[in-house]
Write a protein that holds these residues in place. Structure first.
Motif, PDB file in Angstrom:
ATOM      1  N   ARG A 278       0.790  -1.517  -0.135  1.00  8.83           N
ATOM      2  CA  ARG A 278      -0.023   0.128  -0.367  1.00  8.83           C
ATOM      3  C   ARG A 278       0.562   1.169  -0.199  1.00  8.83           C
ATOM      4  O   ARG A 278       1.548   1.036   0.088  1.00  8.83           O
ATOM      5  N   GLU A 279       0.423   1.804  -1.230  1.00  8.40           N
ATOM      6  CA  GLU A 279       1.385   3.276  -0.554  1.00  8.40           C
ATOM      7  C   GLU A 279       1.448   3.859   0.776  1.00  8.40           C
ATOM      8  O   GLU A 279       0.314   4.384   1.527  1.00  8.40           O
ATOM      9  N   TYR A 280       2.535   4.294   1.469  1.00  9.51           N
ATOM     10  CA  TYR A 280       2.247   5.522   2.599  1.00  9.51           C
ATOM     11  C   TYR A 280       1.937   6.819   2.257  1.00  9.51           C
ATOM     12  O   TYR A 280       1.975   7.492   1.018  1.00  9.51           O
ATOM     13  N   VAL A 281       1.074   7.059   3.288  1.00  8.74           N
ATOM     14  CA  VAL A 281       0.434   8.436   3.485  1.00  8.74           C
ATOM     15  C   VAL A 281       0.630   8.641   4.932  1.00  8.74           C
ATOM     16  O   VAL A 281       0.457   8.369   5.902  1.00  8.74           O
ATOM     17  N   PRO A 282       1.708   9.866   4.665  1.00  6.78           N
ATOM     18  CA  PRO A 282       2.020  10.670   5.886  1.00  6.78           C
ATOM     19  C   PRO A 282       0.840  10.794   6.822  1.00  6.78           C
ATOM     20  O   PRO A 282      -0.166  11.301   6.697  1.00  6.78           O
TER      21      PRO A 282
END
Length: 451
Positions: A278-282
Motif C-alpha cells: 500500500r502507498e504510504y500516507v503521512p
C-alpha cells in the motif's frame, strides 16, 4: 582296606567279644548247593594276532567302475531377426482414458479468529466450591521435663577392667655381640682351600675320529606308494556348457513414440500474484515529541570541551629526522662469546693400550676334562616279529567295585549298627548280604566305618 588314624582309647571297650553270627544265619538255614546264577558278561580276554591285515575293504571288493560317457551337448540355434514392424501398443495405452489435470487445490481450511468482547471468568470450580473450615490447633500431649544428670557415680565396670591384669613386660635379651677389639697386624687371607688344594695334572682331551662317508652300492628307490598304486584313468576334457555371448537386437535407431510422450500434455501455468504494498500516507496530526527525559531533564551551563586534535599546519618538506632517545642513549657493547665453564679433569687419561686382563684370566688355570663314558647301547638290528606289549597286569587284572562307607547313610545302603570297639570304630551289618562261596551259605560280614 580301611585304616584308622585315631589313637586307641578304652572308653568304648565293654569287654565283650564281637559275634559274627547273625539272626539270619540262626533262623534261616541254607537250601543245599544252590549257587547264584553266573554272569553272562564275557571275560575280557586279549585276542592274539590271527594274521596279517588284508588291505581290501568292502568298497574295493563290491565297487565296479563304469565307463564315463560324455554329456550330450545341445547346439544353440542361430538367431534370425523377424521381418515386419514391432507393435508397441500396450493394454495401458488401450484402456487408459486421458483426463485434464489441473493445479491441486489446498484442502487446508482458512484460519478463522474467534474473538468476542465478553470478559473471561477466571474463577475455577475448585475455588468456587471449596470453603475454608475453622479448625482449632491441637495441644501437645508431651510432658516437658528438664534433664537432671545423675548424682551417683557409674559403678558398672567392663569385662576388660575385671579380667585384665597388668603385667610388667620383660624385655628380650639383646643378641648384639660385645664390643670386640680389632686384631692387630695384616689380614691373613689364606683359606683351607688354598692351603689344602693339590693341583692335579689334566689328561689330554679325548677327540673322537670322524668316520668317512661311504655311499651305498644299491640304487636309490625313488618310487612312492602314490606313484606305484595310482593309475590315472584316461578321459576327455569336459566341455563348457556356457553359451556364446551374442548380441541381441539391431543397430538401427529407435523410431517411435513412448507412452510418456503420447499421454503427457503440458498445461498452462499462471504466474503467481504479486502482492503490491500500500502507498504510504503521512499522518496529518503533529507528533508529540515530549518524553520523560525531556520534561524532567534540567539543563546545566557547561563549557564545550576543547578538541585534542592539533590544528592543521603546513606540511614539512625537509628530510625526516629519525633520531630518538633510544638511538642517542643506547650504545652497542662489544661482547665476546663466553668460554666453557667445564672443569679440567683431575685424573689423566691413560695413554697406553688397554690390557684386557682380568683377575679371573690371570689366576685361572685351565684344566683338560675327561669326557664321560657313554652308556648308550650298541645298535641292534630290529626283528620282523611284532612286539608283544602284554603284561601280567593287563592279562590278570580284574576291576574291583568301589565300596561306599556305610557310616554316611547306613539306612539307605542297607546296614544296621552292631557295636563300637575300643578305638571308637562303629561296626555295621548288612541286612540282605550277597551269597558267596562254594556252599553258597549266606555269611554277612561286619563292615567298619569311621566314627
Amino acid at each position: 582296606r580301611h585304616r584308622c588314624y585315631h589313637r586307641t582309647t578304652k572308653f568304648y571297650d565293654d569287654g565283650v567279644q564281637p559275634s559274627h553270627r547273625t539272626e539270619y544265619l540262626e533262623k534261616y538255614p541254607g537250601y543245599g548247593n544252590v549257587c547264584p546264577p553266573e554272569s553272562c558278561k564275557p571275560r575280557p580276554e586279549f585276542q592274539e594276532d590271527r594274521g596279517r591285515m588284508d588291505g581290501t575293504t568292502t568298497f574295493k571288493s563290491d565297487y565296479l567302475p563304469y565307463e564315463i560317457v560324455t554329456r550330450p551337448f545341445r547346439p544353440q540355434a542361430e538367431y534370425r531377426p523377424k521381418s515386419g514392424k514391432i507393435d508397441l501398443g500396450t493394454i495401458y495405452q488401450r484402456d487408459y482414458n486421458p483426463h485434464k489435470v489441473g493445479p491441486v487445490t489446498l484442502a487446508r481450511p482458512r484460519e478463522r479468529k474467534h474473538s468476542s468482547g465478553a470478559k473471561v471468568d477466571t474463577i475455577p470450580t475448585y475455588r468456587d466450591h471449596y470453603r475454608l473450615w475453622k479448625s482449632q490447633r491441637t495441644e501437645s500431649c508431651k510432658v516437658e521435663r528438664e534433664y537432671e544428670p545423675p548424682s551417683a557415680r557409674f559403678g558398672n565396670p567392663s569385662t576388660f577392667q575385671d579380667d585384665y591384669i597388668p603385667r610388667q613386660p620383660n624385655p628380650p635379651p639383646s643378641c648384639k655381640p660385645c664390643d670386640s677389639k680389632l686384631p692387630e697386624g695384616p689380614f691373613d687371607g689364606n683359606t683351607i682351600h688354598r692351603t689344602a688344594y693339590v693341583v692335579h695334572e689334566m689328561e689330554p682331551l679325548f677327540v673322537r675320529s670322524r668316520e668317512e662317508y661311504k655311499p651305498s652300492d644299491q640304487p636309490f628307490e625313488d618310487t612312492t606308494t602314490h606313484q606305484r598304486d595310482f593309475k590315472g584313468m584316461p578321459g576327455e576334457q569336459a566341455k563348457s556348457c556356457k553359451p556364446e555371448s551374442r548380441k541381441l537386437g539391431s543397430d538401427d535407431p529407435f523410431k517411435g513414440t513412448t507412452e510418456f510422450q503420447d499421454r503427457y500434455q503440458p498445461y498452462l501455468v499462471t504466474a503467481p500474484e504479486f502482492h503490491k504494498p500500500r502507498e504510504y500516507v503521512p499522518p496529518t496530526d503533529k507528533m508529540d515529541l515530549k518524553s520523560t527525559n525531556r520534561l524532567d531533564y534540567i539543563k546545566h551551563k557547561v563549557a564545550p570541551r576543547v578538541p585534542i586534535k592539533p590544528a592543521p599546519g603546513r606540511k614539512n618538506t625537509g628530510p625526516f629526522q629519525g633520531k630518538t632517545t633510544t638511538k642517542e642513549d643506547y650504545q652497542p657493547w662489544s661482547v665476546c662469546p663466553q668460554g666453557l665453564i667445564k672443569k679440567e679433569q683431575e685424573i689423566q687419561k691413560p695413554s697406553g693400550r688397554f690390557s684386557s686382563l682380568t683377575t679371573f684370566r690371570s689366576h685361572y688355570i685351565p684344566h683338560q676334562a675327561n669326557p664321560p663314558q657313554s652308556f648308550k647301547p650298541v645298535h641292534t638290528v630290529a626283528t620282523a616279529v611284532p612286539f608283544k606289549d602284554e603284561t601280567l597286569y593287563r592279562t590278570e587284572y580284574t576291576p574291583k567295585k568301589q565300596e561306599v562307607c556305610p557310616g554316611q547313610q547306613p539306612d539307605a545302603l542297607g546296614y544296621v549298627y552292631v557295636n563300637t570297639d575300643s578305638q571308637g570304630h562303629k561296626f555295621y551289618r548288612q541286612v540282605s548280604p550277597e551269597r558267596s562261596g562254594l556252599n553258597c551259605s549266606p555269611i554277612p560280614e561286619e563292615v567298619p566305618a569311621v566314627s
